[in-house]
Design an enzyme around this catalytic site. Structure first.
Site, PDB file in Angstrom:
ATOM      1  N   ASP A   6       0.847  -1.189   0.000  1.00 56.84           N
ATOM      2  CA  ASP A   6       0.000   0.000   0.000  1.00 56.84           C
ATOM      3  C   ASP A   6       0.886   1.243   0.000  1.00 56.84           C
ATOM      4  O   ASP A   6       1.826   1.341   0.795  1.00 56.84           O
ATOM      5  CB  ASP A   6      -0.866  -0.072   1.277  1.00 56.84           C
ATOM      6  CG  ASP A   6      -1.746   1.143   1.457  1.00 56.84           C
ATOM      7  OD1 ASP A   6      -2.031   1.827   0.469  1.00 56.84           O
ATOM      8  OD2 ASP A   6      -2.148   1.402   2.606  1.00 56.84           O
ATOM      9  N   ASP A 101      -3.864   2.380  -4.916  1.00 57.57           N
ATOM     10  CA  ASP A 101      -2.559   2.286  -4.241  1.00 57.57           C
ATOM     11  C   ASP A 101      -2.392   1.010  -3.413  1.00 57.57           C
ATOM     12  O   ASP A 101      -1.489   0.918  -2.595  1.00 57.57           O
ATOM     13  CB  ASP A 101      -2.305   3.526  -3.363  1.00 57.57           C
ATOM     14  CG  ASP A 101      -3.195   3.559  -2.130  1.00 57.57           C
ATOM     15  OD1 ASP A 101      -4.299   2.996  -2.188  1.00 57.57           O
ATOM     16  OD2 ASP A 101      -2.763   4.145  -1.119  1.00 57.57           O
ATOM     17  N   GLU A 102      -3.256   0.028  -3.628  1.00 58.28           N
ATOM     18  CA  GLU A 102      -3.155  -1.221  -2.873  1.00 58.28           C
ATOM     19  C   GLU A 102      -3.229  -2.414  -3.823  1.00 58.28           C
ATOM     20  O   GLU A 102      -4.135  -2.474  -4.668  1.00 58.28           O
ATOM     21  CB  GLU A 102      -4.302  -1.361  -1.877  1.00 58.28           C
ATOM     22  CG  GLU A 102      -4.427  -0.249  -0.868  1.00 58.28           C
ATOM     23  CD  GLU A 102      -5.763  -0.312  -0.145  1.00 58.28           C
ATOM     24  OE1 GLU A 102      -5.776  -0.727   1.014  1.00 58.28           O
ATOM     25  OE2 GLU A 102      -6.784   0.034  -0.759  1.00 58.28           O
TER      26      GLU A 102
HETATM   27 MG    MG Z   1      -2.278   4.104   0.925  1.00 62.60          MG
END
Ligand code: MG
Length: 232
Positions: A6, A101-102
């Protein structure tokens, strides 16, 4: 066995990549139409700027404290996300993009004693190649990997990687996760699997729901509705 990687303060980190002068300065990124803060660096958090804070309520603070404020740039964040996922593929061929973002990496083929080391190599490589800092959570399920990521983010002494593979690690670390974080992770997990939809609809905040709907309709990266979701 899964790793969840992340991006830290993702939108702000992307902006910093292209302007090194922003390092160690408080930075925030605003939602669509510059309404509220959806990403904050640690320096901005330390000033008391909350996730989702309306811009009108923090304008004076930002001016006084020299906070650098960006409108969101989804094209940039989507491009950085793609670069990061390209790096992940060198470490694990089986990747599931969970949000901008993961990503979940399938670590099943990796020997238990090498998982944490892989997590550290992954962080270092992503940082070197893209400039984006990350945290890695490792666990036997996606839910535990997500909780491990929360622990890695909030426990500096772990150096950005938390491995909840063993029962001992789970007993040591899980009691330290804030109850609200645990509930949110479990609800999101249930949401992904279409478990108890009425309960999920009641519990999941509207911004989170918009992300879920976007995931159901389009699993590709960086849709506008996903990008307006807060990114820590
Ligand atoms: Mg993040």
């Amino acid at each position: 066995m899964f790793a969840l990687i992340d991006g830290n303060s993702f939108y702000c980190s992307c902006e910093r990549v292209f302007d090194p002068k922003l390092r160690r300065r408080p930075v925030i990124v605003l939602s669509n139409n510059d309404g509220c803060a959806v990403a904050r660096t640690a320096e901005a958090k330390a000033l008391g700027i909350k996730m989702g804070a309306p811009m009108f309520s923090i304008r004076d603070l930002c001016k006084r404290e020299g906070v650098v404020v960006f409108s969101s740039n989804y094209t940039l964040y989507g491009d950085m996300s793609r670069r990061m996922n390209t790096v992940y593929q060198r470490f694990a061929p089986d990747i599931e993009i969970y949000s901008i973002d993961e990503s979940f990496l399938d670590l099943t083929p990796v020997a238990p004693e090498h998982r944490e080391e892989l997590g550290r190599d992954l962080r270092t490589t992503v940082s070197t190649w893209t400039g984006v800092p990350t945290c890695v959570g490792i666990g036997p399920t996606k839910t535990l990997a997500k909780l491990a990521n929360k622990i890695a983010k909030t426990t500096p002494q772990l150096g950005g990687v938390c491995d909840l593979t063993s029962d001992e690690a789970q007993h040591e670390w899980l009691p330290l996760v804030a109850l609200e974080d645990t509930i949110l992770v479990l609800v999101r997990s249930a949401s992904m699997q279409n478990v108890f939809p009425p309960v999920v609809d009641w519990l999941v905040p509207s911004m989170d729901r918009s992300r879920r709907i976007s995931q159901e309709s389009d699993t590709s990266l960086a849709t506008a509705s996903d990008s307006s979701t807060p990114r820590d």
